[in-house]
Design a protein around this motif. Structure first.
Motif, PDB file in Angstrom:
ATOM      1  N   LEU A  25     -11.930  -0.192   2.644  1.00 21.98           N
ATOM      2  CA  LEU A  25     -12.510  -0.563   1.356  1.00 21.98           C
ATOM      3  C   LEU A  25     -11.767   0.181   0.250  1.00 21.98           C
ATOM      4  N   PRO A  26     -10.567  -0.302  -0.114  1.00 20.58           N
ATOM      5  CA  PRO A  26      -9.787   0.405  -1.128  1.00 20.58           C
ATOM      6  C   PRO A  26     -10.511   0.425  -2.467  1.00 20.58           C
ATOM      7  N   PRO A  27     -10.417   1.530  -3.215  1.00 25.04           N
ATOM      8  CA  PRO A  27     -11.063   1.615  -4.531  1.00 25.04           C
ATOM      9  C   PRO A  27     -10.537   0.545  -5.476  1.00 25.04           C
ATOM     10  N   SER A  28     -11.397   0.094  -6.366  1.00 24.16           N
ATOM     11  CA  SER A  28     -11.018  -0.982  -7.287  1.00 24.16           C
ATOM     12  C   SER A  28      -9.968  -0.539  -8.284  1.00 24.16           C
ATOM     13  N   ASN A  29      -9.844   0.796  -8.506  1.00 25.56           N
ATOM     14  CA  ASN A  29      -8.861   1.278  -9.480  1.00 25.56           C
ATOM     15  C   ASN A  29      -7.498   1.560  -8.858  1.00 25.56           C
ATOM     16  N   PHE A  30      -7.325   1.221  -7.582  1.00 22.74           N
ATOM     17  CA  PHE A  30      -6.029   1.422  -6.927  1.00 22.74           C
ATOM     18  C   PHE A  30      -5.216   0.142  -7.084  1.00 22.74           C
ATOM     19  N   THR A  31      -4.275   0.157  -8.016  1.00 24.98           N
ATOM     20  CA  THR A  31      -3.483  -1.031  -8.309  1.00 24.98           C
ATOM     21  C   THR A  31      -2.058  -0.931  -7.785  1.00 24.98           C
ATOM     22  N   GLU A  32      -1.642   0.240  -7.383  1.00 24.87           N
ATOM     23  CA  GLU A  32      -0.287   0.448  -6.860  1.00 24.87           C
ATOM     24  C   GLU A  32      -0.175  -0.163  -5.471  1.00 24.87           C
ATOM     25  N   SER A  33       0.981  -0.735  -5.138  1.00 23.73           N
ATOM     26  CA  SER A  33       1.154  -1.277  -3.796  1.00 23.73           C
ATOM     27  C   SER A  33       1.213  -0.122  -2.802  1.00 23.73           C
ATOM     28  N   PRO A  34       0.717  -0.325  -1.560  1.00 22.50           N
ATOM     29  CA  PRO A  34       0.773   0.757  -0.575  1.00 22.50           C
ATOM     30  C   PRO A  34       2.189   1.303  -0.371  1.00 22.50           C
ATOM     31  N   ALA A  35       3.179   0.408  -0.312  1.00 25.25           N
ATOM     32  CA  ALA A  35       4.557   0.862  -0.101  1.00 25.25           C
ATOM     33  C   ALA A  35       5.027   1.749  -1.246  1.00 25.25           C
ATOM     34  N   ASP A  36       4.698   1.368  -2.490  1.00 21.45           N
ATOM     35  CA  ASP A  36       5.093   2.178  -3.640  1.00 21.45           C
ATOM     36  C   ASP A  36       4.391   3.525  -3.631  1.00 21.45           C
ATOM     37  N   SER A  37       3.110   3.518  -3.251  1.00 21.85           N
ATOM     38  CA  SER A  37       2.350   4.769  -3.212  1.00 21.85           C
ATOM     39  C   SER A  37       2.906   5.711  -2.147  1.00 21.85           C
ATOM     40  N   PHE A  38       3.197   5.171  -0.965  1.00 23.23           N
ATOM     41  CA  PHE A  38       3.798   5.984   0.092  1.00 23.23           C
ATOM     42  C   PHE A  38       5.134   6.560  -0.362  1.00 23.23           C
ATOM     43  N   ALA A  39       5.957   5.719  -0.981  1.00 22.73           N
ATOM     44  CA  ALA A  39       7.285   6.167  -1.413  1.00 22.73           C
ATOM     45  C   ALA A  39       7.168   7.286  -2.447  1.00 22.73           C
ATOM     46  N   ARG A  40       6.213   7.155  -3.367  1.00 21.16           N
ATOM     47  CA  ARG A  40       6.028   8.187  -4.385  1.00 21.16           C
ATOM     48  C   ARG A  40       5.595   9.507  -3.746  1.00 21.16           C
ATOM     49  N   THR A  41       4.650   9.439  -2.819  1.00 25.39           N
ATOM     50  CA  THR A  41       4.184  10.648  -2.141  1.00 25.39           C
ATOM     51  C   THR A  41       5.310  11.298  -1.344  1.00 25.39           C
ATOM     52  N   LEU A  42       6.038  10.476  -0.587  1.00 26.20           N
ATOM     53  CA  LEU A  42       7.102  11.019   0.247  1.00 26.20           C
ATOM     54  C   LEU A  42       8.228  11.609  -0.592  1.00 26.20           C
ATOM     55  N   GLY A  43       8.498  11.002  -1.749  1.00 24.89           N
ATOM     56  CA  GLY A  43       9.509  11.559  -2.639  1.00 24.89           C
ATOM     57  C   GLY A  43       9.129  12.951  -3.114  1.00 24.89           C
ATOM     58  N   LEU A  44       7.845  13.116  -3.449  1.00 23.39           N
ATOM     59  CA  LEU A  44       7.353  14.429  -3.864  1.00 23.39           C
ATOM     60  C   LEU A  44       7.485  15.444  -2.727  1.00 23.39           C
ATOM     61  N   LEU A  45       7.115  15.021  -1.511  1.00 25.39           N
ATOM     62  CA  LEU A  45       7.140  15.935  -0.369  1.00 25.39           C
ATOM     63  C   LEU A  45       8.569  16.269   0.071  1.00 25.39           C
TER      64      LEU A  45
END
Length: 250
Positions: A105-125
């Motif tokens: 049940l993804p939150p309604s305010n999550f508009t980023e694509s999963p792939a983009d979100s993963f890429a952003r997190t992994l870039g930070l890490l």
């Protein structure tokens, strides 16, 4: 305790140069405790690889790489970074991350694509890992296929190229096309190869290598040879059935 576990295995040094530990091994210990253990590990030249796979099992797993639950994600990133920053104390230079699927049940305010979100997190890490002289590897497995559009090694490699510096940890149990493994080794995108046999009705990894049939052992020999020539780190990735360890595709 890694030192005690190695000492209980007199033949260890005949076959291995190091161990892979669960991320909580590092998280649960203070810097002082790790430093004391490091003296023995350094003396005997024991390599340490840190694996976060058991934590990224999706909600309510301990860690989340997808920023669809922001406070949960902030806590997850902080815990991962804290482990990465401790790793140099025991001279650990490699860490393994594994994707997970989106929440049911993804939150309604999550508009980023999963792939983009993963890429952003992994870039930070990856940036945090680099500052600790740690290489970050993304595990090939059956998880996270919804975000990437598939679970093949080629799909994972294409996704990983979105994040400069992120490596791919190929898994023998899943890689049917060994030419793809060879190509990734040649390019340097894969510098760590995980070895285990298929296990379970869905062919998930973690099975004992001794369970391989004749053709499987021949394929294992080829992959190990490829990795050895390329100078990749070769990791036995088997998981005992009674360990209580969460399977990769749970």
């Amino acid at each position: 305790n890694v030192r005690l576990e190695i000492l209980r295995r007199p033949a260890f040094e005949n076959h291995y140069t190091g161990v892979m530990v669960d991320w909580e091994y590092i998280e649960a210990r203070t810097v002082d405790a790790l430093r004391r253990e490091s003296h023995w590990l350094t003396t005997f030249g024991v390599d340490i690889v840190v694996d976060f796979t058991s934590a990224t099992t999706g909600f309510p797993g301990p860690l989340r790489l997808l920023d669809d639950m922001h406070l949960y994600w902030l806590d997850s990133v902080a815990r991962i970074v804290a482990v990465l920053e401790k790793m140099p104390v025991v001279h650990a230079r490699h860490a393994i991350l594994t994707l997970h699927d989106t929440s049911e049940l993804p939150p309604s305010n999550f508009t980023e694509s999963p792939a983009d979100s993963f890429a952003r997190t992994l870039g930070l890490l990856v940036a945090k890992a680099a500052s600790a002289n740690v290489s970050l590897h993304l595990r090939e497995c059956q998880r996270g296929g919804n975000a990437m559009g598939g679970t093949s090694l080629q799909t994972l490699a294409t996704f990983a190229r979105r994040v400069p510096g992120l490596k791919v940890a190929s898994q023998f149990a899943f890689s049917q096309d060994h030419s793809e493994v060879q190509a990734l080794l040649n390019s340097g995108q894969t510098t760590l190869v995980l070895l285990s046999a298929p296990w379970g009705p869905q062919g998930d990894g973690g099975g004992r290598l001794l369970s391989l049939d004749t053709s499987g052992r021949a394929a294992l020999t080829r992959v190990v040879g490829m990795a050895d020539v390329a100078g990749a780190l070769i990791v036995q990735d088997t998981v005992p059935r009674d360990s209580g360890y969460v399977r990769w595709n749970d």
